[in-house]
Motif scaffolding. Structure first.
Motif, mmCIF file in Angstrom:
data_model
loop_
_atom_site.group_PDB
_atom_site.id
_atom_site.type_symbol
_atom_site.label_atom_id
_atom_site.label_comp_id
_atom_site.label_asym_id
_atom_site.label_seq_id
_atom_site.Cartn_x
_atom_site.Cartn_y
_atom_site.Cartn_z
ATOM 1 N N UNK A 287 72.397 21.879 16.341
ATOM 2 C CA UNK A 287 72.008 20.905 17.367
ATOM 3 C C UNK A 287 70.499 20.966 17.600
ATOM 4 N N UNK A 288 69.936 22.173 17.552
ATOM 5 C CA UNK A 288 68.489 22.326 17.753
ATOM 6 C C UNK A 288 67.706 21.603 16.667
ATOM 7 N N UNK A 289 68.223 21.597 15.431
ATOM 8 C CA UNK A 289 67.578 20.851 14.352
ATOM 9 C C UNK A 289 67.723 19.354 14.573
ATOM 10 N N UNK A 290 68.860 18.964 15.116
ATOM 11 C CA UNK A 290 69.155 17.548 15.325
ATOM 12 C C UNK A 290 68.348 16.969 16.488
ATOM 13 N N UNK A 291 68.127 17.784 17.516
ATOM 14 C CA UNK A 291 67.413 17.328 18.714
ATOM 15 C C UNK A 291 66.230 18.256 18.991
ATOM 16 N N UNK A 292 65.205 18.260 18.142
ATOM 17 C CA UNK A 292 64.084 19.195 18.324
ATOM 18 C C UNK A 292 63.370 18.965 19.657
ATOM 19 N N UNK A 293 63.025 20.076 20.289
ATOM 20 C CA UNK A 293 62.291 19.999 21.548
ATOM 21 C C UNK A 293 63.141 19.706 22.761
ATOM 22 N N UNK A 294 64.452 19.668 22.594
ATOM 23 C CA UNK A 294 65.329 19.307 23.709
ATOM 24 C C UNK A 294 65.681 20.514 24.572
ATOM 25 N N UNK A 295 66.100 20.205 25.795
ATOM 26 C CA UNK A 295 66.635 21.229 26.698
ATOM 27 C C UNK A 295 68.142 21.051 26.741
ATOM 28 N N UNK A 296 68.881 22.092 26.379
ATOM 29 C CA UNK A 296 70.342 22.044 26.402
ATOM 30 C C UNK A 296 70.845 22.675 27.688
ATOM 31 N N UNK A 297 71.770 21.983 28.331
ATOM 32 C CA UNK A 297 72.348 22.464 29.580
ATOM 33 C C UNK A 297 73.681 23.119 29.245
ATOM 34 N N UNK A 298 73.792 24.417 29.559
ATOM 35 C CA UNK A 298 74.983 25.170 29.177
ATOM 36 C C UNK A 298 75.442 26.041 30.347
ATOM 37 N N UNK A 299 76.676 26.503 30.270
ATOM 38 C CA UNK A 299 77.186 27.435 31.258
ATOM 39 C C UNK A 299 76.861 28.870 30.863
ATOM 40 N N UNK A 300 76.993 29.767 31.832
ATOM 41 C CA UNK A 300 76.701 31.181 31.557
ATOM 42 C C UNK A 300 77.642 31.739 30.498
ATOM 43 N N UNK A 301 78.880 31.221 30.430
ATOM 44 C CA UNK A 301 79.813 31.692 29.410
ATOM 45 C C UNK A 301 79.332 31.331 28.011
ATOM 46 N N UNK A 302 78.777 30.127 27.860
ATOM 47 C CA UNK A 302 78.233 29.718 26.558
ATOM 48 C C UNK A 302 76.985 30.518 26.227
ATOM 49 N N UNK A 303 76.130 30.759 27.231
ATOM 50 C CA UNK A 303 74.923 31.561 27.001
ATOM 51 C C UNK A 303 75.295 32.964 26.538
#
Length: 383
Positions: A287-303
């Motif tokens: 996903x980071x390659x697909x959306x360079x420079x983006x901020x991903x919103x995740x839960x603590x479980x995913x982190x």
């Protein structure tokens, strides 16, 4: 530059469309026209000239059966379109352009002097083929004619009116083909990996200029108030980003979502006026390659899973390597609190490696806490 050429280029630059251009074997003057008129940086994302066989094969991921052909031009346009999807500004129209030609050269050619130009947008593939009369023009003149046609193809893709003023003869008139794609075909192309994403713009904020995307990934089965509130809070912390939800049609350990199921989930976002992206990348490093420079919103479980070596074959250094590559693309993670095994945890409760800590930003509990999940909602709804 002729006045009509300048007018077309100015109209292209005013269209809020962005393009990646791949070309080989001609139409070089069109690049000069596009880049010499103010506004080019808002239109032209990237230009690549894959002139050598090795360069073309690397660009397309395969060796074309014939370099100057309709198939090669369309393959170049598709590759350019996928690249443009990754590089484009949030909310802008995107186009991939492919050109391949065999024009007059320093040595006489046995074959025809011809070129193909193809443009790919989300729902349309257009291709033109022109065969020039041999011996009628110099190489520079043939390059100019092909440049006219490339410019017109880009204008057409931007929905800008353009009439070519060239000296093409009756036998040289272009042969054109147009293929339109409906929504089901577009989604199937994402599932098959032919196209990297499909973006649904449902919000009313598309007229603003954003520097990046703020992306909340998930399955959203169903979408609920917790999701909406979490992205709202994250967006307030990064006011330079376009908020988007993202669903991967491909799951790491399940069959792909069906087209009908994707459309059912997308409908949820249409009803609430929120943008959603359908991608085919279930892994965050992709996903980071697909959306360079983006901020991903995740839960603590995913982190917690992101920094757990268990998910990298038990290799701590491999985990660091992959996430540092994400960091190098400008990726950040906004982390909201989640219940983990019955305990509400936030970013500060996790052991994030020091090399990665600046990638992770905490969403304070006082700004967001909603103990709700799609799984719980589905269980309450029953079969």
């Amino acid at each position: 530059m002729e006045s009509w050429v300048r007018a077309v280029v100015e109209a292209i630059h005013s269209s809020r469309a962005q393009a990646v251009i791949y070309l080989a074997g001609g139409a070089s003057q069109a690049l000069g026209w596009l880049l010499s008129v103010p506004g080019a940086s808002g239109t032209v994302l990237e230009v690549v000239v894959p002139y050598s066989m090795a360069s073309m094969a690397q660009l397309l991921g395969k060796m074309p059966l014939q370099f100057t052909s309709k198939q090669a031009a369309e393959d170049m346009a598709l590759a350019a379109f996928n690249r443009a999807l990754k590089l484009s500004g949030p909310g802008l129209q995107v186009m991939g352009v492919g050109f391949t030609g065999s024009l007059a050269s320093s040595r006489p050619k046995h074959g025809e002097h011809r070129f193909y130009v193809s443009t790919r947008t989300q729902n349309c593939l257009r291709t033109s083929h022109v065969t020039l009369s041999k011996g009628l023009r110099s190489r520079e003149e043939e390059d100019k004619v092909s440049s006219y046609f490339l410019l017109k193809a880009i204008a057409d893709g931007c929905k800008v009116p353009a009439t070519i003023q060239s000296d093409v003869q009756e036998p040289e008139l272009p042969k054109e083909s147009v293929e339109q794609f409906d929504e089901d075909q577009e989604l199937q192309q994402v599932i098959d990996g032919q196209v990297c994403m499909k973006v649904y713009h449902f919000s009313d904020s598309m007229d603003k200029n954003f520097n990046r995307k703020i992306i909340l990934p998930g399955s959203f089965n169903p979408l609920h108030d917790g999701h909406l509130r979490l992205l709202e809070v994250a967006s307030s912390m990064c006011d330079d980003g376009l908020p988007c939800f993202e669903i991967s049609a491909i799951n790491a350990d399940k069959p792909p979502l069906s087209i009908a199921e994707i459309k059912r989930r997308v409908e949820q976002f249409r009803k609430v006026g929120k943008n959603v992206i359908i991608s085919n990348q279930p892994y965050f490093y992709k996903k980071a390659e697909l959306f360079p420079g983006s901020a991903f919103v995740i839960g603590a479980d995913t982190a917690a899973r992101l920094v757990n070596p268990k998910y990298y074959g038990g290799d701590y250094n491999r985990m660091l390597e992959i996430l540092l590559e994400c960091k190098n693309t400008g990726t950040t993670f906004l982390v909201g609190g989640r219940n983990i095994e019955g305990v509400f945890k936030v970013l500060e409760d996790l052991d994030i490696p020091v090399e990665l800590r600046e990638m992770f930003i905490s969403i304070p509990e006082e700004k967001f806490r909603m103990d709700i999940s799609s799984t719980d909602i589905r269980k309450k709804q029953g079969p």
